[in-house]
Design an enzyme around this catalytic site. Sequence first.
Site, PDB file in Angstrom:
ATOM      1  N   LYS A   1     -85.657 -59.533  50.512  1.00  0.00           N
ATOM      2  CA  LYS A   1     -86.238 -58.912  51.706  1.00  0.00           C
ATOM      3  C   LYS A   1     -85.854 -57.438  51.791  1.00  0.00           C
ATOM      4  O   LYS A   1     -86.662 -56.593  52.172  1.00  0.00           O
ATOM      5  CB  LYS A   1     -85.778 -59.643  52.977  1.00  0.00           C
ATOM      6  CG  LYS A   1     -86.275 -61.058  53.127  1.00  0.00           C
ATOM      7  CD  LYS A   1     -86.008 -61.607  54.509  1.00  0.00           C
ATOM      8  CE  LYS A   1     -84.552 -61.591  54.898  1.00  0.00           C
ATOM      9  NZ  LYS A   1     -83.695 -62.445  54.046  1.00  0.00           N
TER      10      LYS A   1
ATOM     11  N   THR B   1     -97.159 -74.665  46.248  1.00  0.00           N
ATOM     12  CA  THR B   1     -97.356 -73.884  47.475  1.00  0.00           C
ATOM     13  C   THR B   1     -96.719 -74.529  48.700  1.00  0.00           C
ATOM     14  O   THR B   1     -96.632 -73.899  49.750  1.00  0.00           O
ATOM     15  CB  THR B   1     -98.858 -73.702  47.750  1.00  0.00           C
ATOM     16  OG1 THR B   1     -99.445 -74.983  48.013  1.00  0.00           O
ATOM     17  CG2 THR B   1     -99.559 -73.060  46.564  1.00  0.00           C
TER      18      THR B   1
ATOM     19  N   PRO C   1     -93.552 -75.259  49.589  1.00  0.00           N
ATOM     20  CA  PRO C   1     -92.440 -74.558  50.238  1.00  0.00           C
ATOM     21  C   PRO C   1     -92.912 -73.408  51.116  1.00  0.00           C
ATOM     22  O   PRO C   1     -92.385 -73.201  52.214  1.00  0.00           O
ATOM     23  CB  PRO C   1     -91.597 -74.064  49.054  1.00  0.00           C
ATOM     24  CG  PRO C   1     -91.892 -75.036  47.958  1.00  0.00           C
ATOM     25  CD  PRO C   1     -93.338 -75.377  48.126  1.00  0.00           C
ATOM     26  N   THR C   2     -93.915 -72.669  50.660  1.00  0.00           N
ATOM     27  CA  THR C   2     -94.459 -71.572  51.463  1.00  0.00           C
ATOM     28  C   THR C   2     -95.141 -72.108  52.712  1.00  0.00           C
ATOM     29  O   THR C   2     -94.962 -71.573  53.817  1.00  0.00           O
ATOM     30  CB  THR C   2     -95.451 -70.747  50.628  1.00  0.00           C
ATOM     31  OG1 THR C   2     -94.730 -70.081  49.592  1.00  0.00           O
ATOM     32  CG2 THR C   2     -96.176 -69.718  51.472  1.00  0.00           C
TER      33      THR C   2
ATOM     34  N   CYS D   1     -62.018 -43.930  44.440  1.00  0.00           N
ATOM     35  CA  CYS D   1     -61.187 -44.436  45.533  1.00  0.00           C
ATOM     36  C   CYS D   1     -59.922 -45.112  44.985  1.00  0.00           C
ATOM     37  O   CYS D   1     -59.020 -44.437  44.510  1.00  0.00           O
ATOM     38  CB  CYS D   1     -62.008 -45.369  46.420  1.00  0.00           C
ATOM     39  SG  CYS D   1     -61.257 -45.679  48.047  1.00  0.00           S
TER      40      CYS D   1
ATOM     41  N   MET E   1     -59.022 -43.849  41.597  1.00  0.00           N
ATOM     42  CA  MET E   1     -58.293 -42.583  41.549  1.00  0.00           C
ATOM     43  C   MET E   1     -56.814 -42.819  41.831  1.00  0.00           C
ATOM     44  O   MET E   1     -55.935 -42.262  41.155  1.00  0.00           O
ATOM     45  CB  MET E   1     -58.869 -41.599  42.566  1.00  0.00           C
ATOM     46  CG  MET E   1     -57.998 -40.369  42.785  1.00  0.00           C
ATOM     47  SD  MET E   1     -58.706 -39.176  43.944  1.00  0.00           S
ATOM     48  CE  MET E   1     -57.219 -38.528  44.712  1.00  0.00           C
TER      49      MET E   1
ATOM     50  N   HIS F   1     -66.594 -42.059  47.826  1.00  0.00           N
ATOM     51  CA  HIS F   1     -67.532 -42.954  47.134  1.00  0.00           C
ATOM     52  C   HIS F   1     -68.849 -42.217  46.874  1.00  0.00           C
ATOM     53  O   HIS F   1     -69.809 -42.335  47.645  1.00  0.00           O
ATOM     54  CB  HIS F   1     -67.789 -44.202  47.980  1.00  0.00           C
ATOM     55  CG  HIS F   1     -66.634 -45.145  48.040  1.00  0.00           C
ATOM     56  ND1 HIS F   1     -66.448 -46.155  47.125  1.00  0.00           N
ATOM     57  CD2 HIS F   1     -65.568 -45.204  48.891  1.00  0.00           C
ATOM     58  CE1 HIS F   1     -65.337 -46.809  47.415  1.00  0.00           C
ATOM     59  NE2 HIS F   1     -64.785 -46.249  48.477  1.00  0.00           N
TER      60      HIS F   1
ATOM     61  N   GLU G   1     -71.141 -42.848  44.828  1.00  0.00           N
ATOM     62  CA  GLU G   1     -72.264 -43.743  44.521  1.00  0.00           C
ATOM     63  C   GLU G   1     -73.158 -43.969  45.736  1.00  0.00           C
ATOM     64  O   GLU G   1     -74.347 -44.299  45.591  1.00  0.00           O
ATOM     65  CB  GLU G   1     -71.756 -45.085  43.983  1.00  0.00           C
ATOM     66  CG  GLU G   1     -71.024 -45.982  44.967  1.00  0.00           C
ATOM     67  CD  GLU G   1     -69.528 -45.725  45.070  1.00  0.00           C
ATOM     68  OE1 GLU G   1     -68.806 -46.621  45.544  1.00  0.00           O
ATOM     69  OE2 GLU G   1     -69.092 -44.627  44.672  1.00  0.00           O
TER      70      GLU G   1
END
Length: 542
Positions: free
Chosen positions: A17, A187, A189-190, A380, A383, A514, A516
Amino acid sequence: MARFIFITGGVVSSLGKGLAAAALGALLQARGYSVRLRKLDPYLNVDPGTMSPYQHGEVFVTEDGAETDLDLGHYERFTGRPATREDNITTGRIYQEIITKERRGDYLGATVQVIPHVTNEIKAFVLGGTEGIDFVLVEIGGTVGDIEGLPFFEAIRQLGNELPRGHAIYVHLTLLPFIPSAGELKTKPTQHSVKELRSIGIQPHILLCRTDREIPREERRKIGLFCNVRESAVIEARDVGSIYEVPHAYHAAGLDQEVLAAFGIEPAPKPDMSRWNSVMERVSNPEGEVTIAIVGKYTGLKDAYKSLTEALCHGGMANRVNVKLDWIESEIFESSDPIPYLENVHGILVPGGFGQRGAEGKILAARFAREHNIPYFGICFGMQMAVIEAVRSLAGVPGANSSEFGPVKEPVVGLMTEWMRGNELETRAAEGDLGGTMRLGAYRAELLPGSKIAAIYGATCISERHRHRYEVNTAYREQLAERGLVFAGMSPDGLLPETIELSNHPWFIGVQFHPELKSRPFEPHPLFASFIAAAVEQSRLV
């Protein structure tokens, strides 16, 4: 007024999601619209800050210092729009605010109930701060039918009625499993997931169906018929090789076109996909490969390092190489020789973490990189372990360690009890709560002119996001500098070390923050781009 897109999930969790919301946001941006993305998490924790990475994965930190769900990292990477603490809320935070109001007497003696008080708080959160935004995408965590998620589903159901007509739609992400023995997609489950959603009063406008193969026309027609949606609104969400292919894949499947049609926006503005075309080209056509060893303590769950792995991927894009990750549990080095694990890698990265488990293994990884001239990136905790290793090996203090692990005679790393945030002093108590008490969010750092890291940034003043409770002290600063380890970045007041580097090493850098968290596929972070460039040079020597 903003238009709202509510994204729900069914059948199973981990369908994507967050990626779906991020990719849809990117596609709407490509058509010239402004977007804001939010996540509603049903768990009772106030935030994920005190949760184990094995329970929740990475904690993503925003510029304003909120500890949030990792999906906000996807939102930022795909849209480039910085998230804030107002973009993620949990059941715990909602109840905390309601109980505070009740104790204060704000409800004037009324009986406080889930409806309307909890749902009103959720609605206020969803609607707040949306002025001037074209589309607000709201992801609801968990799956339809979860008990803890019911107040959130009820709140978005109410919003569907309360917002002006044509200002809210529902996108439901579901699973279409292929059963090999039957030789077909199933189909049911949907259908059952949509039935569950409709039973609480929400009719989806669009179905995003996760699958590993093409959905035949007959299955599309069947899903549309039984789930009460247009056949064109049954969107195929097939597996792809890279998450950065998702915007193109969803665009090709017609998701953004169907969303705009559901809002009555026709004809829709044509999208400019040039940014994503460039990203796709770099992902699909690498000119080489490097191997990076990630020596961590949560390697059993890769989501614990989600932003890190993506930033390394971005560094690969910047250098047109594929980045192969070699995940190594740091505890292994405490009983085994690191050489067989590290001798053939082109770079070593030691990421953040908490606690003593695996710390000695990270220290040994830093030593191996230093002694063998392998590019080293310590983030972090990484280091801090590199500094401890240097004090032990270079400054001749074998007892050097961190007070995080207990009483120690030579505390190279110690607990922070106060620090400056701008012009304000922030304080913490050693025995205080763990939640939300770290040094969190964006802080400035001053880089030493002429240092390697200043050259990488192309600046001497930077701002990066932090998440830590312990800090390297400066007691050994002069001793280490004499031996080549330089504190090249400091807080503006000159008290807190922000970066270190080895002057006599090809690439050995540690940062307390951080980086990233701020890397993007279309704008790789300079530290990751430089680290991978150093790994490319190392690959030519191996």
